[in-house]
Design an enzyme around this catalytic site. Structure first.
Site, PDB file in Angstrom:
ATOM      1  N   HIS A 148     -15.432  60.484 -18.677  1.00  0.00           N
ATOM      2  CA  HIS A 148     -16.744  60.687 -19.310  1.00  0.00           C
ATOM      3  C   HIS A 148     -17.714  59.550 -18.979  1.00  0.00           C
ATOM      4  CE1 HIS A 148     -15.456  58.648 -23.393  1.00  0.00           C
ATOM      5  NE2 HIS A 148     -16.206  57.794 -22.723  1.00  0.00           N
ATOM      6  N   GLU A 166     -18.164  64.507 -22.269  1.00  0.00           N
ATOM      7  CA  GLU A 166     -16.738  64.733 -22.087  1.00  0.00           C
ATOM      8  C   GLU A 166     -16.508  65.786 -20.997  1.00  0.00           C
ATOM      9  OE1 GLU A 166     -14.979  62.625 -23.407  1.00  0.00           O
ATOM     10  OE2 GLU A 166     -15.040  62.515 -25.587  1.00  0.00           O
ATOM     11  N   ASP A 218     -25.907  56.576 -26.087  1.00  0.00           N
ATOM     12  CA  ASP A 218     -25.328  57.448 -27.102  1.00  0.00           C
ATOM     13  C   ASP A 218     -25.218  56.756 -28.452  1.00  0.00           C
ATOM     14  OD1 ASP A 218     -23.325  55.692 -26.268  1.00  0.00           O
ATOM     15  OD2 ASP A 218     -22.128  57.229 -25.298  1.00  0.00           O
ATOM     16  N   ASN A 233     -11.012  59.562 -19.398  1.00  0.00           N
ATOM     17  CA  ASN A 233     -11.046  60.981 -19.020  1.00  0.00           C
ATOM     18  C   ASN A 233     -12.234  61.306 -18.112  1.00  0.00           C
ATOM     19  OD1 ASN A 233     -13.219  60.907 -20.734  1.00  0.00           O
ATOM     20  ND2 ASN A 233     -12.458  62.420 -22.197  1.00  0.00           N
TER      21      ASN A 233
HETATM   22  C1  GLP Z   1     -17.292  54.948 -24.951  1.00  0.00           C
HETATM   23  C2  GLP Z   1     -18.817  55.075 -24.655  1.00  0.00           C
HETATM   24  C3  GLP Z   1     -19.038  55.125 -23.192  1.00  0.00           C
HETATM   25  C4  GLP Z   1     -18.215  54.020 -22.552  1.00  0.00           C
HETATM   26  C5  GLP Z   1     -16.771  54.360 -22.590  1.00  0.00           C
HETATM   27  C6  GLP Z   1     -15.850  53.264 -22.079  1.00  0.00           C
HETATM   28  O1  GLP Z   1     -16.738  56.041 -25.553  1.00  0.00           O
HETATM   29  N1  GLP Z   1     -19.494  56.156 -25.249  1.00  0.00           N
HETATM   30  O2  GLP Z   1     -20.421  54.979 -22.914  1.00  0.00           O
HETATM   31  O3  GLP Z   1     -18.559  53.900 -21.213  1.00  0.00           O
HETATM   32  O4  GLP Z   1     -16.406  54.828 -23.854  1.00  0.00           O
HETATM   33  O5  GLP Z   1     -15.528  52.358 -23.070  1.00  0.00           O
HETATM   34  P1  GLP Z   1     -14.652  51.052 -22.868  1.00  0.00           P
HETATM   35  O6  GLP Z   1     -15.458  50.114 -22.053  1.00  0.00           O
HETATM   36  O7  GLP Z   1     -14.424  50.554 -24.255  1.00  0.00           O
HETATM   37  O8  GLP Z   1     -13.407  51.472 -22.183  1.00  0.00           O
END
Ligand code: GLP
Length: 253
Positions: free
Chosen positions: A138, A143, A67, A136
């Site tokens: 995702h 989402e 992304d 959440n």
């Molecule tokens: C972000 C990314 C995700 C990632 C997630 C967890 O928003 N788009 O691909 O897996 O959140 O992030 P973190 O490792 O900082 O908790």
């Protein structure tokens, strides 16, 4: 699903990096799906260390990130392109021309999304997709309520996701409202999936993903339908699993 529960976040990073490296050693021209976020930083540190130790080369690898924020150019310090360059690509021998992310600042982001999905297909599909997990549920930026068969497209980010990611925007900026993300269906097409989650903040999402109903309410739960999904968790992230003792017993180390 193969669920591995390890003692510490450090052990999780080491295991995830080891799995990535052994995958690339087995198939040097592999197509990797890559992820961003705080969890991946220590995974990539370990990957870089393995590369520097001569244990893995990325010279033949193609990669596609999950992304990118809409509106941020690649040289913006909060863009995922910038994250990937600084935290991984600059330190390994991947060909920069084959390390793909959607372009967040293109005039027509929907066209970028369509072209990105096509580029993944043209590359032969993703062999190993690395995933983090949102609190959440995702995966990528899919989402809750994302179609479980969705492909790469624009998504509006949940307020909770923007709040969680605001720690990466220390200079008073707020995270963009829109992102281009691979779809849940895109992720499910990967031949193998490796999800990494650490810390208590992920425990509810992990429990829903592993033991809840398959539902767009918790998009990661679709991985229950994947033929080759591995989850690497620390004890805190696994802390709300009813099957904790069973999982520790089947995969003791
Ligand atoms: C972000 C990314 C995700 C990632 C997630 C967890 O928003 N788009 O691909 O897996 O959140 O992030 P973190 O490792 O900082 O908790």
């Amino acid at each position: 699903m193969k669920v591995l529960i390890l003692d510490t976040p450090d052990a999780v990073s080491a295991r995830a990096a080891g799995l990535i490296a052994s995958h690339v050693r087995d198939k040097p021209d592999t197509v990797l799906g890559l992820a961003t976020g705080g969890t991946m930083e220590t995974v990539y540190d370990r990957v870089i260390a393995l590369h520097r130790a001569g244990e893995v080369s990325f010279a033949g690898v193609t990669s596609f990130n999950l992304d990118e924020y809409v509106g941020l150019p690649g040289d913006h310090p909060r863009s995922y392109r910038h994250y990937m360059d600084r935290k991984l690509f600059d330190h390994i021998d991947i060909d920069p021309a084959r390390a793909h992310l959607p372009r967040g600042d293109a005039p027509d982001p929907e066209a970028v999304a369509r072209a990105y999905e096509n580029a993944i297909t043209a590359a032969g599909g993703i062999d190993l997709q690395l995933l983090g997990l949102g609190a959440n549920g995702h995966i990528g930026f899919n989402e809750p309520t994302s179609s479980l068969t969705s492909i790469t497209r624009l998504k509006t980010l949940a307020r909770s996701t923007r709040d969680a990611n605001s720690r990466f925007f220390p200079d008073g900026e707020t995270p963009p409202r829109l992102a281009i993300t691979m779809g849940v269906g895109t992720i499910m097409q990967a031949r193998e999936v490796l999800l990494v989650a650490t810390g208590e903040a992920k425990a509810q999402a992990v429990a829903q993903v592993v033991e809840g109903a398959v539902s767009a309410r918790w998009p990661g739960s679709i991985l229950q339908m994947h033929r080759h999904a591995t989850l690497v968790l620390d004890r805190a992230a696994a802390g709300r699993l009813e099957l904790y003792d069973y999982l520790m017993d089947v995969h003791p180390e």
